[in-house]
Design a protein around this motif. Structure first.
Motif, PDB file in Angstrom:
ATOM      1  N   ASP A  34      46.082  54.670  51.993  1.00  0.00           N
ATOM      2  CA  ASP A  34      47.054  53.331  51.591  1.00  0.00           C
ATOM      3  C   ASP A  34      47.852  53.104  52.595  1.00  0.00           C
ATOM      4  O   ASP A  34      49.006  52.312  52.237  1.00  0.00           O
ATOM      5  N   PRO A 150      51.473  53.363  43.882  1.00  0.00           N
ATOM      6  CA  PRO A 150      50.911  54.053  43.903  1.00  0.00           C
ATOM      7  C   PRO A 150      50.110  53.909  42.476  1.00  0.00           C
ATOM      8  O   PRO A 150      49.597  54.073  42.006  1.00  0.00           O
ATOM      9  N   GLN A 151      51.408  53.783  41.840  1.00  0.00           N
ATOM     10  CA  GLN A 151      51.885  53.693  40.034  1.00  0.00           C
ATOM     11  C   GLN A 151      50.865  52.455  38.718  1.00  0.00           C
ATOM     12  O   GLN A 151      50.958  52.167  38.255  1.00  0.00           O
ATOM     13  N   TYR A 152      50.880  51.542  39.730  1.00  0.00           N
ATOM     14  CA  TYR A 152      50.518  49.991  39.893  1.00  0.00           C
ATOM     15  C   TYR A 152      49.066  49.452  39.866  1.00  0.00           C
ATOM     16  O   TYR A 152      48.328  49.128  39.962  1.00  0.00           O
ATOM     17  N   ALA A 153      48.673  50.653  41.234  1.00  0.00           N
ATOM     18  CA  ALA A 153      47.257  49.966  42.091  1.00  0.00           C
ATOM     19  C   ALA A 153      46.423  49.462  40.861  1.00  0.00           C
ATOM     20  O   ALA A 153      45.961  48.654  41.322  1.00  0.00           O
ATOM     21  N   GLU A 154      45.993  51.104  41.014  1.00  0.00           N
ATOM     22  CA  GLU A 154      45.094  50.414  39.654  1.00  0.00           C
ATOM     23  C   GLU A 154      45.382  49.271  38.415  1.00  0.00           C
ATOM     24  O   GLU A 154      43.734  48.442  38.240  1.00  0.00           O
ATOM     25  N   ALA A 155      46.052  49.588  38.025  1.00  0.00           N
ATOM     26  CA  ALA A 155      46.012  48.170  36.903  1.00  0.00           C
ATOM     27  C   ALA A 155      46.103  47.371  37.164  1.00  0.00           C
ATOM     28  O   ALA A 155      45.866  46.563  36.446  1.00  0.00           O
ATOM     29  N   ARG A 157      44.620  45.797  40.120  1.00  0.00           N
ATOM     30  CA  ARG A 157      43.348  46.046  40.173  1.00  0.00           C
ATOM     31  C   ARG A 157      42.397  45.301  39.373  1.00  0.00           C
ATOM     32  O   ARG A 157      41.415  44.255  39.752  1.00  0.00           O
ATOM     33  N   ALA A 158      42.271  46.201  37.772  1.00  0.00           N
ATOM     34  CA  ALA A 158      42.052  46.319  37.401  1.00  0.00           C
ATOM     35  C   ALA A 158      42.139  44.642  36.024  1.00  0.00           C
ATOM     36  O   ALA A 158      41.447  44.082  35.849  1.00  0.00           O
TER      37      ALA A 158
END
Length: 546
Positions: A34, A150-155, A157-158
């Protein structure tokens, strides 16, 4: 074993020898998933192994380098020589009386290299000072925040990949600003500027104020020095996402024409710019939240209105969207009402600003467009023999002739563009509608921030517009050779040249179109940069945002 040459050895022997003990070591920089290791000297994330030379007697670092893991022991010697001759402040040039290392192989290697320098070389199992420095580096790893919360990383990137698929740069120029009213996280309105219409770097800048946007454009247009441009760049106030690939900084084998990378080859990079912080390649919670909602709003707006931006249109449009967003405080979801609108009056103001600056410098530049040559086309500079030219003049679906064609030399110098048949037909029709092809020219260009220089390929149509067809690195040997032949051939033909548009991009003739694939021949004239009178064109800034 590589040895110091005689002149280097004599130079080091002349240095004052001090009775100090230096420690030297090379260690792998350990990073977590991270976070990146922070190079304390530059603020940039280094990669690989860190080489340190410290004066154990004085407790100071004399030299430090980061090298790739496959670098040999010679890299350690290079850093040592720098520690002797050009140490970090407050060190003075000097040669130590003794060196200690904790690696037996390194000890034997240095013993052979440093002979005749009167330096004692010893092995010790531990290096306490270097151990302490590396512990500090690893502490920096554990305390530095991740690039994305971490709580926003995936969203995030998508959402970035959705923007990549939307490709707003295909229909929006960087001066066509879209306002996104958030009224959340201490952000009123974000002003989205899209990068990528020139095919150099793709991304979206979300400015937190119009003043920052305007000030930066004014300084960029003013063609200031590289140092001033860097200062202007760091003075922006914006969030950003850009898209990078491993090939981002490489020239295409087709003479500088770089095709659009596929989605799977793209990596989004996020960050923040602020006048008091400079460039930061990671986001805090509120910044990530604002960027996520801003990108979602832009995505919905482009999906709804994209067709209205066709043919360089930028009409007044406004829409409001209800965007769900996770609420950490309530462990649920809230719905935000976000207004998105075009700013055509601001676009005119920014264009006028550029025009005023150009007039102040004594020039009247026509617009340089980048929408004529289809994406992913093959491009080459070459020559068509005179006998083949005669066949094309009568056999091509379209032929633009020129009077008094001079048939000297081995053939007519041509630019060849190969694309799909539908796109080739469209390109032919667009040239016809613009009054035909008036000239082919090359003009010097430069990236004012990075200092790179280019040879810019331009088509001039009958209505006076200039169309970009290629950006060629000034030091590209393939282009240098092709350009030399182009100039020689144009000299023999008294300036006559041509453009051939061919089909067959995905067939057996890909990269090597045959006579039957050549749909159009435009005979025209070659113009020099002096004839064109543009001076050096300022390229869109290409910046390493990481």
């Amino acid at each position: 074993m590589t040895a110091l040459n005689h002149s280097t050895r004599r130079r080091l022997q002349k240095l004052k020898q001090i009775p100090n003990v230096w420690e030297g070591d090379r260690r792998r920089l350990i990073t977590s998933q991270d976070s990146d290791v922070l190079d304390l000297a530059s603020g940039e994330p280094p990669e690989g192994d860190c080489i340190l030379w410290v004066d154990g007697s004085q407790g100071m670092v004399r030299a430090m380098d980061v090298v790739t893991p496959d670098s040999g022991p010679e890299a350690v010697v290079r850093t040592l020589i720098r520690a002797m001759e050009n140490p970090h402040n407050p060190g003075m040039p000097a040669r130590p009386k003794k060196i200690v290392v904790r690696d037996r192989e390194l000890q034997f290697f240095l013993r052979g290299v440093l002979q005749d320098l009167d330096i004692t070389l010893d092995y010790v199992p531990e290096l306490p000072l270097i151990d302490e420095i590396f512990r500090g580096l690893q502490d920096a790893i554990s305390t530095r925040p991740p690039q994305l919360p971490p709580q926003y990383a995936e969203a995030l990137r998508a959402k970035a990949f959705e923007i990549w698929q939307d490709a707003p740069w295909e229909v929006l120029a960087d001066h066509e600003i879209i306002a996104i009213e958030l009224n959340q996280w201490d952000v009123g309105t974000l002003y989205a500027s899209v990068m990528g219409m020139l095919g150099m770097e793709y991304g979206v800048l979300l400015y937190r104020s119009l003043d920052s946007l305007k000030q930066f454009r004014q300084r960029a247009i003013a063609q200031e020095s590289i140092e001033q441009m860097q200062e202007a760049f760091l003075g922006q106030d914006c969030l950003f996402v850009t898209f990078e690939t491993e090939e981002s900084n490489k020239e295409s084998p087709l003479m500088g024409f770089r095709p659009m990378p596929a989605a799977e080859d793209v990596e989004p990079v996020f960050g923040n710019l602020h006048p008091l912080e400079g460039l930061r390649s990671f986001l805090y919670d509120e910044e990530a939240a604002a960027l996520l909602v801003g990108l979602e709003a832009l995505h919905r707006f482009m999906r709804q209105h994209r067709q209205k931006f066709a043919k360089d249109a930028f009409p007044p449009l406004s829409s409001r969207y209800r965007i769900p967003f996770p609420d950490d405080a309530e462990a649920g979801t809230i719905t935000l009402s976000v207004k998105v609108a075009t700013m055509p009056e601001l676009a005119e103001e920014l264009v006028a600003m550029e025009g005023e600056e150009i007039n102040l410098n004594g020039f009247n530049f026509p617009a340089v467009r980048d929408d004529l040559v289809p994406e992913n086309s093959f491009l080459s500079l070459g020559m068509v023999p005179w006998d083949v030219l005669e066949l094309l003049q009568s056999g091509a679906e379209y032929h633009q002739s020129t009077a008094d064609l001079v048939k000297q030399g081995d053939g007519l110098p041509v630019v060849m563009i190969q694309t799909s048949r539908p796109k080739a037909k469209t390109m032919i029709q667009e040239i016809q509608a613009a009054g035909g092809l008036k000239a082919i020219c090359f003009n010097p260009g430069e990236d004012p921030l990075m200092g790179d220089r280019y040879d810019i390929g331009l088509f001039q149509t009958g209505n006076g517009d200039l169309h970009l067809f290629g950006e060629f690195g000034e030091d590209d040997p393939t282009h240098i050779a092709a350009r030399k032949k182009w100039d020689q051939r144009c000299k023999k033909t008294k300036g006559h040249c041509g453009l051939i548009i061919a089909k067959g991009l995905t067939g057996a003739a890909r990269g090597n179109p045959q006579f039957k694939d050549m749909l159009a021949l435009f005979e025209t004239r070659s113009l020099s940069s002096k004839d064109l009178g543009l001076g050096t064109l300022q390229m869109t800034m290409t910046v390493d945002w990481t």
